[in-house]
Design a protein around this motif. Structure first.
Motif, PDB file in Angstrom:
ATOM      1  N   ILE A  85      12.709  -2.847  -0.801  1.00 46.19           N
ATOM      2  CA  ILE A  85      12.527  -1.485  -0.304  1.00 46.19           C
ATOM      3  C   ILE A  85      12.134  -1.545   1.162  1.00 46.19           C
ATOM      4  O   ILE A  85      11.709  -2.591   1.666  1.00 46.19           O
ATOM      5  CB  ILE A  85      11.451  -0.709  -1.098  1.00 46.19           C
ATOM      6  CG1 ILE A  85      10.080  -1.386  -0.951  1.00 46.19           C
ATOM      7  CG2 ILE A  85      11.846  -0.576  -2.566  1.00 46.19           C
ATOM      8  CD1 ILE A  85       8.937  -0.555  -1.486  1.00 46.19           C
ATOM      9  N   ASP A  86      12.272  -0.415   1.835  1.00 43.23           N
ATOM     10  CA  ASP A  86      11.820  -0.312   3.224  1.00 43.23           C
ATOM     11  C   ASP A  86      10.311  -0.102   3.198  1.00 43.23           C
ATOM     12  O   ASP A  86       9.821   1.024   3.129  1.00 43.23           O
ATOM     13  CB  ASP A  86      12.522   0.860   3.915  1.00 43.23           C
ATOM     14  CG  ASP A  86      12.064   1.047   5.358  1.00 43.23           C
ATOM     15  OD1 ASP A  86      11.299   0.198   5.865  1.00 43.23           O
ATOM     16  OD2 ASP A  86      12.452   2.057   5.972  1.00 43.23           O
ATOM     17  N   THR A  87       9.570  -1.193   3.216  1.00 38.63           N
ATOM     18  CA  THR A  87       8.117  -1.092   3.079  1.00 38.63           C
ATOM     19  C   THR A  87       7.480  -0.342   4.248  1.00 38.63           C
ATOM     20  O   THR A  87       6.368   0.181   4.115  1.00 38.63           O
ATOM     21  CB  THR A  87       7.479  -2.485   2.940  1.00 38.63           C
ATOM     22  OG1 THR A  87       7.879  -3.307   4.044  1.00 38.63           O
ATOM     23  CG2 THR A  87       7.925  -3.146   1.635  1.00 38.63           C
ATOM     24  N   ASP A  88       8.171  -0.261   5.383  1.00 43.45           N
ATOM     25  CA  ASP A  88       7.641   0.503   6.517  1.00 43.45           C
ATOM     26  C   ASP A  88       7.628   1.999   6.238  1.00 43.45           C
ATOM     27  O   ASP A  88       6.934   2.763   6.915  1.00 43.45           O
ATOM     28  CB  ASP A  88       8.460   0.232   7.782  1.00 43.45           C
ATOM     29  CG  ASP A  88       8.270  -1.173   8.323  1.00 43.45           C
ATOM     30  OD1 ASP A  88       7.259  -1.813   7.961  1.00 43.45           O
ATOM     31  OD2 ASP A  88       9.142  -1.637   9.077  1.00 43.45           O
ATOM     32  N   ALA A  89       8.418   2.441   5.267  1.00 44.62           N
ATOM     33  CA  ALA A  89       8.461   3.866   4.922  1.00 44.62           C
ATOM     34  C   ALA A  89       7.311   4.269   4.014  1.00 44.62           C
ATOM     35  O   ALA A  89       7.159   5.455   3.687  1.00 44.62           O
ATOM     36  CB  ALA A  89       9.791   4.206   4.260  1.00 44.62           C
ATOM     37  N   PHE A  90       6.500   3.300   3.587  1.00 41.42           N
ATOM     38  CA  PHE A  90       5.376   3.554   2.699  1.00 41.42           C
ATOM     39  C   PHE A  90       4.123   2.961   3.324  1.00 41.42           C
ATOM     40  O   PHE A  90       4.164   1.904   3.932  1.00 41.42           O
ATOM     41  CB  PHE A  90       5.633   2.940   1.325  1.00 41.42           C
ATOM     42  CG  PHE A  90       6.878   3.460   0.666  1.00 41.42           C
ATOM     43  CD1 PHE A  90       6.854   4.598  -0.116  1.00 41.42           C
ATOM     44  CD2 PHE A  90       8.103   2.819   0.868  1.00 41.42           C
ATOM     45  CE1 PHE A  90       8.004   5.085  -0.705  1.00 41.42           C
ATOM     46  CE2 PHE A  90       9.259   3.301   0.279  1.00 41.42           C
ATOM     47  CZ  PHE A  90       9.205   4.446  -0.505  1.00 41.42           C
TER      48      PHE A  90
ATOM     49  N   ALA B 209       3.758  -0.372  -2.763  1.00 43.88           N
ATOM     50  CA  ALA B 209       3.838  -0.433  -1.297  1.00 43.88           C
ATOM     51  C   ALA B 209       2.920   0.594  -0.646  1.00 43.88           C
ATOM     52  O   ALA B 209       2.589   0.463   0.539  1.00 43.88           O
ATOM     53  CB  ALA B 209       5.276  -0.216  -0.834  1.00 43.88           C
ATOM     54  N   CYS B 210       2.517   1.611  -1.396  1.00 42.55           N
ATOM     55  CA  CYS B 210       1.532   2.585  -0.911  1.00 42.55           C
ATOM     56  C   CYS B 210       0.106   2.164  -1.256  1.00 42.55           C
ATOM     57  O   CYS B 210      -0.855   2.890  -0.933  1.00 42.55           O
ATOM     58  CB  CYS B 210       1.793   3.961  -1.524  1.00 42.55           C
ATOM     59  SG  CYS B 210       3.332   4.729  -1.018  1.00 42.55           S
TER      60      CYS B 210
ATOM     61  N   ILE C 296      -3.067  -4.518  -2.745  1.00 42.58           N
ATOM     62  CA  ILE C 296      -1.875  -4.157  -3.513  1.00 42.58           C
ATOM     63  C   ILE C 296      -0.695  -3.967  -2.576  1.00 42.58           C
ATOM     64  O   ILE C 296       0.404  -4.486  -2.812  1.00 42.58           O
ATOM     65  CB  ILE C 296      -2.130  -2.875  -4.335  1.00 42.58           C
ATOM     66  CG1 ILE C 296      -3.150  -3.141  -5.434  1.00 42.58           C
ATOM     67  CG2 ILE C 296      -0.816  -2.358  -4.937  1.00 42.58           C
ATOM     68  CD1 ILE C 296      -3.598  -1.892  -6.168  1.00 42.58           C
ATOM     69  N   ARG C 297      -0.917  -3.219  -1.499  1.00 41.14           N
ATOM     70  CA  ARG C 297       0.170  -3.003  -0.543  1.00 41.14           C
ATOM     71  C   ARG C 297       0.624  -4.323   0.089  1.00 41.14           C
ATOM     72  O   ARG C 297       1.826  -4.572   0.244  1.00 41.14           O
ATOM     73  CB  ARG C 297      -0.252  -2.022   0.550  1.00 41.14           C
ATOM     74  CG  ARG C 297       0.772  -1.965   1.683  1.00 41.14           C
ATOM     75  CD  ARG C 297       0.590  -0.850   2.672  1.00 41.14           C
ATOM     76  NE  ARG C 297       1.391  -1.099   3.869  1.00 41.14           N
ATOM     77  CZ  ARG C 297       2.722  -0.957   3.941  1.00 41.14           C
ATOM     78  NH1 ARG C 297       3.402  -0.564   2.886  1.00 41.14           N
ATOM     79  NH2 ARG C 297       3.358  -1.212   5.068  1.00 41.14           N
TER      80      ARG C 297
ATOM     81  N   GLU D 223       4.874  -8.371   0.821  1.00 40.37           N
ATOM     82  CA  GLU D 223       5.228  -9.785   0.742  1.00 40.37           C
ATOM     83  C   GLU D 223       6.370 -10.033  -0.234  1.00 40.37           C
ATOM     84  O   GLU D 223       7.275 -10.824   0.037  1.00 40.37           O
ATOM     85  CB  GLU D 223       3.989 -10.576   0.305  1.00 40.37           C
ATOM     86  CG  GLU D 223       4.206 -12.069   0.129  1.00 40.37           C
ATOM     87  CD  GLU D 223       2.966 -12.774  -0.380  1.00 40.37           C
ATOM     88  OE1 GLU D 223       3.091 -13.945  -0.804  1.00 40.37           O
ATOM     89  OE2 GLU D 223       1.878 -12.169  -0.380  1.00 40.37           O
ATOM     90  N   ARG D 224       6.356  -9.321  -1.357  1.00 45.10           N
ATOM     91  CA  ARG D 224       7.283  -9.634  -2.440  1.00 45.10           C
ATOM     92  C   ARG D 224       8.543  -8.772  -2.450  1.00 45.10           C
ATOM     93  O   ARG D 224       9.575  -9.205  -2.954  1.00 45.10           O
ATOM     94  CB  ARG D 224       6.577  -9.483  -3.795  1.00 45.10           C
ATOM     95  CG  ARG D 224       5.403 -10.411  -4.005  1.00 45.10           C
ATOM     96  CD  ARG D 224       4.832 -10.221  -5.405  1.00 45.10           C
ATOM     97  NE  ARG D 224       5.819 -10.559  -6.420  1.00 45.10           N
ATOM     98  CZ  ARG D 224       5.875  -9.989  -7.610  1.00 45.10           C
ATOM     99  NH1 ARG D 224       5.036  -9.025  -7.937  1.00 45.10           N
ATOM    100  NH2 ARG D 224       6.803 -10.362  -8.492  1.00 45.10           N
TER     101      ARG D 224
END
Length: 339
Positions: free
Chosen positions: A159-164, A265-266, A312-313, A318-319
């Motif tokens: 996922i686009d982790t930067d979006a969360f 991611a949040c 958690i985030r 990382e994963r």
């Protein structure tokens, strides 16, 4: 050296990327954009209103789930034929569109790699078995690997982790996020929230109207249980990040769960039934809890809310970053083209 030429074949149910719902379309978008960023020459076969930094190829203007004038099977046939009719333009066709495109694979010389998004029914398995020796398969979780098939790899979605991001003031509610369908456990999420005395927000499309009308809607009061319907992409992070926990009480062996990874991611912990891929996505006691029934889920909510949301985030980034997914697919492409 010429760049790798890849055709990414998406479904035509929804736009790519989806406006709200459309997990296969979301995967196709993240993959296509990630490949383009790595210098791959990508042609995305999707609906005409889709958005991509690569080339867009379309014969269907709008998705059949968004335009009732589009006949699904006609759209799908024209769409798949369009992609395979141009097969000689590509080094590889990446099929993200289930089993039907496999029936075209023997008609072209271009290698075909298929991301298997799960098996909607055992009755579709013979198609995968028929083309197992001549095409390549990627599983989206180890839990979803079928023992009768060979796979080039298991690659978890990215996922686009930067979006969360971490929510500035999380808490105050539990969240159900997904299709309103018996498989997804909406009614069970209500049971858990009421048992905990914490308000529940339900978000998602209604996929089973009878289930919604009989088991969900009568319990929606706007206070203890609220229903907000489909959520636009730009609103997902605020909703997922604002919850004490995401309740993912599925009654089927889910191959993957985008909402689970997006919640993580949040920094939002997840309480899920121990089914399908959940054991691969959720780290017990670290990013959430895996349970066996409603009573255990209710007992886990308090423990989940006490977990370190920043940690958690960090684990989700990382994963489940999209760059990791793209790198693993490039390795899979190399394996297919090399053989």
């Amino acid at each position: 050296m010429s760049p790798l030429r890849v055709a990414v074949l998406a479904p035509v149910a929804w736009r790519v990327p989806p406006r709200h719902y459309g997990p296969w379309e979301q995967f196709a978008s993240l993959l296509a954009e990630g490949l383009v960023a790595r210098g791959v020459d990508v042609t995305l076969f999707a609906t005409g209103d889709s958005l991509t930094a690569g080339r867009l190829a379309a014969v269907v203007e709008r998705g059949y789930e968004e335009d009732p004038d589009v006949e699904p099977k006609v759209a799908e046939c024209l769409h798949i034929a369009h992609a395979f009719g141009r097969a000689d333009e590509f080094d590889l066709i990446h099929n993200g569109f289930d089993f039907l495109p496999l029936t075209y694979s023997g008609l072209v010389d271009t290698p075909v790699l298929t991301t298997v998004h799960g098996f909607s029914s055992p009755r579709i398995l013979p198609v995968y078995q028929r083309y197992d020796a001549t095409t390549a398969y990627v599983a989206i979780s180890d839990a979803d690997r079928h023992p009768s098939l060979d796979y080039v790899a298991t690659i978890h979605h990215g996922i686009d982790t930067d979006a969360f991001a971490l929510h500035p003031s999380p808490g105050g509610c539990l969240l159900f996020f997904g299709r309103i369908h018996p498989d997804k456990g909406t009614a069970e999420a209500i049971d858990v929230a009421l048992a905990c005395g914490i308000p529940l927000v339900i978000a998602g499309i209604v996929q089973d109207q009878r289930y919604f009308d009989e088991l969900v809607a009568p319990r929606v009061d706007g206070v203890r249980v609220s229903f907000v319907g489909p959520v636009a992409a730009e609103e997902r992070a605020a909703l997922l990040g604002g919850a004490d926990a995401l309740l993912h009480l599925i009654s089927f062996d889910e191959p993957f769960g985008f909402s689970v990874v997006e919640a993580l991611a949040c920094g939002t912990p997840v309480v899920a039934f121990r089914r399908g891929s959940m054991g691969e996505l959720i780290e017990e006691g670290r990013t959430g809890f895996l349970v066996g029934d409603v009573e255990a889920a209710a007992a886990a909510v308090g423990r989940a809310a006490a977990l370190d949301r920043a940690a958690i985030r960090a684990r989700a980034v990382e994963r489940f970053g999209v760059a990791r997914m793209v790198e693993e697919y490039l390795d899979a492409y190399g394996a297919v083209l090399g053989r």
